[in-house]
Scaffold this motif. Structure first.
Motif, PDB file in Angstrom:
ATOM      1  N   ALA A 134      -3.191   4.084   0.341  1.00 43.39           N
ATOM      2  CA  ALA A 134      -3.948   2.897  -0.069  1.00 43.39           C
ATOM      3  C   ALA A 134      -3.063   1.660  -0.132  1.00 43.39           C
ATOM      4  O   ALA A 134      -3.579   0.538  -0.208  1.00 43.39           O
ATOM      5  CB  ALA A 134      -4.611   3.134  -1.426  1.00 43.39           C
ATOM      6  N   ALA A 135      -1.743   1.845  -0.102  1.00 40.27           N
ATOM      7  CA  ALA A 135      -0.834   0.702  -0.063  1.00 40.27           C
ATOM      8  C   ALA A 135      -0.848   0.017   1.300  1.00 40.27           C
ATOM      9  O   ALA A 135      -0.399  -1.122   1.438  1.00 40.27           O
ATOM     10  CB  ALA A 135       0.583   1.140  -0.402  1.00 40.27           C
ATOM     11  N   TYR A 136      -1.342   0.713   2.318  1.00 39.08           N
ATOM     12  CA  TYR A 136      -1.396   0.141   3.658  1.00 39.08           C
ATOM     13  C   TYR A 136      -2.559  -0.846   3.803  1.00 39.08           C
ATOM     14  O   TYR A 136      -3.602  -0.688   3.164  1.00 39.08           O
ATOM     15  CB  TYR A 136      -1.577   1.236   4.710  1.00 39.08           C
ATOM     16  N   ALA A 137      -2.365  -1.814   4.690  1.00 36.72           N
ATOM     17  CA  ALA A 137      -3.476  -2.672   5.088  1.00 36.72           C
ATOM     18  C   ALA A 137      -4.450  -1.862   5.936  1.00 36.72           C
ATOM     19  O   ALA A 137      -4.036  -0.965   6.669  1.00 36.72           O
ATOM     20  CB  ALA A 137      -2.945  -3.859   5.889  1.00 36.72           C
ATOM     21  N   PRO A 138      -5.748  -2.131   5.836  1.00 33.71           N
ATOM     22  CA  PRO A 138      -6.703  -1.429   6.699  1.00 33.71           C
ATOM     23  C   PRO A 138      -6.437  -1.741   8.178  1.00 33.71           C
ATOM     24  O   PRO A 138      -5.809  -2.746   8.515  1.00 33.71           O
ATOM     25  CB  PRO A 138      -8.057  -2.006   6.262  1.00 33.71           C
TER      26      PRO A 138
ATOM     27  N   THR B  75       5.943   1.939   9.169  1.00 32.70           N
ATOM     28  CA  THR B  75       6.206   0.513   9.331  1.00 32.70           C
ATOM     29  C   THR B  75       4.941  -0.340   9.271  1.00 32.70           C
ATOM     30  O   THR B  75       5.021  -1.572   9.350  1.00 32.70           O
ATOM     31  CB  THR B  75       6.906   0.264  10.689  1.00 32.70           C
ATOM     32  N   TRP B  76       3.778   0.278   9.139  1.00 33.59           N
ATOM     33  CA  TRP B  76       2.523  -0.479   9.055  1.00 33.59           C
ATOM     34  C   TRP B  76       2.543  -1.365   7.804  1.00 33.59           C
ATOM     35  O   TRP B  76       3.106  -0.975   6.766  1.00 33.59           O
ATOM     36  CB  TRP B  76       1.347   0.489   8.996  1.00 33.59           C
ATOM     37  N   PRO B  77       1.963  -2.574   7.838  1.00 31.83           N
ATOM     38  CA  PRO B  77       2.020  -3.485   6.688  1.00 31.83           C
ATOM     39  C   PRO B  77       1.490  -2.848   5.403  1.00 31.83           C
ATOM     40  O   PRO B  77       0.437  -2.200   5.403  1.00 31.83           O
ATOM     41  CB  PRO B  77       1.138  -4.660   7.126  1.00 31.83           C
ATOM     42  N   THR B  78       2.211  -3.062   4.326  1.00 32.10           N
ATOM     43  CA  THR B  78       1.812  -2.510   3.023  1.00 32.10           C
ATOM     44  C   THR B  78       1.339  -3.645   2.126  1.00 32.10           C
ATOM     45  O   THR B  78       1.993  -4.005   1.152  1.00 32.10           O
ATOM     46  CB  THR B  78       2.968  -1.742   2.367  1.00 32.10           C
TER      47      THR B  78
ATOM     48  N   PRO C 151      -6.057   3.450   6.463  1.00 32.31           N
ATOM     49  CA  PRO C 151      -5.832   3.958   7.820  1.00 32.31           C
ATOM     50  C   PRO C 151      -5.435   5.426   7.823  1.00 32.31           C
ATOM     51  O   PRO C 151      -4.948   5.957   6.814  1.00 32.31           O
ATOM     52  CB  PRO C 151      -4.677   3.081   8.321  1.00 32.31           C
ATOM     53  N   LEU C 152      -5.660   6.087   8.942  1.00 30.01           N
ATOM     54  CA  LEU C 152      -5.055   7.397   9.158  1.00 30.01           C
ATOM     55  C   LEU C 152      -3.554   7.212   9.305  1.00 30.01           C
ATOM     56  O   LEU C 152      -3.088   6.146   9.725  1.00 30.01           O
ATOM     57  CB  LEU C 152      -5.631   8.046  10.413  1.00 30.01           C
ATOM     58  N   VAL C 153      -2.775   8.232   8.952  1.00 29.64           N
ATOM     59  CA  VAL C 153      -1.322   8.070   8.971  1.00 29.64           C
ATOM     60  C   VAL C 153      -0.651   9.103   9.870  1.00 29.64           C
ATOM     61  O   VAL C 153      -1.119  10.232  10.019  1.00 29.64           O
ATOM     62  CB  VAL C 153      -0.725   8.147   7.548  1.00 29.64           C
TER      63      VAL C 153
END
Length: 349
Positions: free
Chosen positions: A117-121, A130-133, A293-295
């Motif tokens: 949930a820390a990730y941007a959708p 490395t996806w934006p948090t 997002p899926l991780v």
């Protein structure tokens, strides 16, 4: 190792305790607001009662962390979600207190349990670490996790001698968390008999958000990953998840057929019920389930040698069975009655 675990009596914490016990030979110190009674998985744990947002947190943590090889920060307050200041004091301020206490005690390794949930959708497929948090917008939980991760990055820059790892699991499943999930998300509207009917395959059609895809991960698999991180004194972020399920897969667990419902319509209904205090799940929590997002778990698999022993269907079946039975956990943090009492007390304050 001497390992100190905050939130050790909760969903993630109990998974870490079991993994450390299986690994053997460790001195384990548990920190939580209400230490549990003796019994598995708490045998051999030395407990300190502490509210991380309280005035005495610095003193309690200082004593507990003396001589520790690592601290695993798994504490997080989920309710009362309507009292943002109280949540912030325990979660964001409490995390800062834990990290500062670790610095003062010279603890060389900090492991923080964050969330996807820390990730941007967004993302066309599973996203890497490395996806934006920036968090799921509108979710107190997601934005809070993102804020804590930003603070941890500042801490790493200022304290390069401390190894800091962040684990980002998807929804963490285990039967023992079922009663707490009922109290946190489904009470008071969803009756137990209805969940039992679903589990027994007596509800042929199951409304679910259209296009939703989810990954689950078992608490024991999260615990295993944490122990692997501790052994290696690993640093950086690690996604933790099993395989991906579709709405058809989720409905199939209950022997039902999925009825796709537009996510916006379902979110609006959740919002109405939440505002009427008929449902514990807020619109923000709905967004965590549908917009996170899926991780991609390549880093955990390659650098830690980790792979989940439970697939997502295993997790879904175990969780549904637990919800149908209202399975309580072995600690106050995982008991429905205690969480309901906390919610009622919060309304009076």
């Amino acid at each position: 190792m001497k390992v100190v675990i905050t939130g050790a009596s909760g969903n993630v914490g109990t998974g870490v305790l079991r993994a450390l016990a299986a690994d053997g030979g460790h001195e384990v110190v548990g920190i939580c607001r209400r230490p549990p009674a003796p019994g598995p998985p708490f045998d051999g744990v030395r407990w300190h009662a502490c509210d991380l947002g309280g005035d005495n947190a610095h003193d309690v943590l200082g004593e507990a962390l003396a001589g520790a090889d690592a601290v695993v920060h798994a504490a997080w307050m989920f309710q009362p979600i309507r009292q943002g200041e109280r949540l912030h004091r325990t979660n964001q301020t409490g995390t800062a207190t834990v990290v500062e206490a670790a610095r003062r005690a010279g603890v060389p390794h900090v492991v923080h349990t964050s969330s996807i949930a820390a990730y941007a959708p967004g993302g066309d497929g599973p996203v890497p670490e490395t996806w934006p948090t920036t968090g799921v917008p509108g979710s107190v939980y997601g934005v809070g996790k993102a804020e804590v991760e930003a603070a941890l990055r500042r801490f790493v820059a200022e304290n390069p001698g401390t190894a800091v790892a962040v684990v980002r699991p998807t929804l963490v499943a285990q039967s023992a968390a079922s009663a707490s999930f009922l109290a946190l998300f489904f009470d008071p509207l969803v009756p137990g008999w209805l969940i039992r009917q679903v589990r027994e395959g007596r509800v042929p059609l199951l409304p679910l958000p259209a296009g939703m895809r989810v990954q689950l991960v078992h608490a024991d698999d999260v615990g295993d990953a944490v122990v692997r991180i501790l052994r290696r004194r690993a640093a950086g972020a690690f996604n933790l998840a099993a395989d991906t399920l579709t709405t058809a897969d989720l409905a199939g667990v209950a022997g039902a057929r999925a009825v796709p419902v537009p996510a916006a319509a379902m979110r609006a209904a959740v919002g109405l019920l939440w505002r009427a205090r008929a449902l514990g799940m807020s619109p923000g929590w709905f967004d965590v389930g549908t917009r996170s997002p899926l991780v991609d778990t390549t880093r955990a698999r390659e650098e830690l040698g980790w792979s989940p022993r439970f697939d997502s269907l295993d997790c879904a079946r175990e969780q549904l069975a637990g919800l149908a039975g209202g399975t309580p956990g072995p600690s106050p943090a995982l008991r429905r009655d205690r969480l309901v009492e906390d919610r009622r007390a919060a309304r009076l304050t």
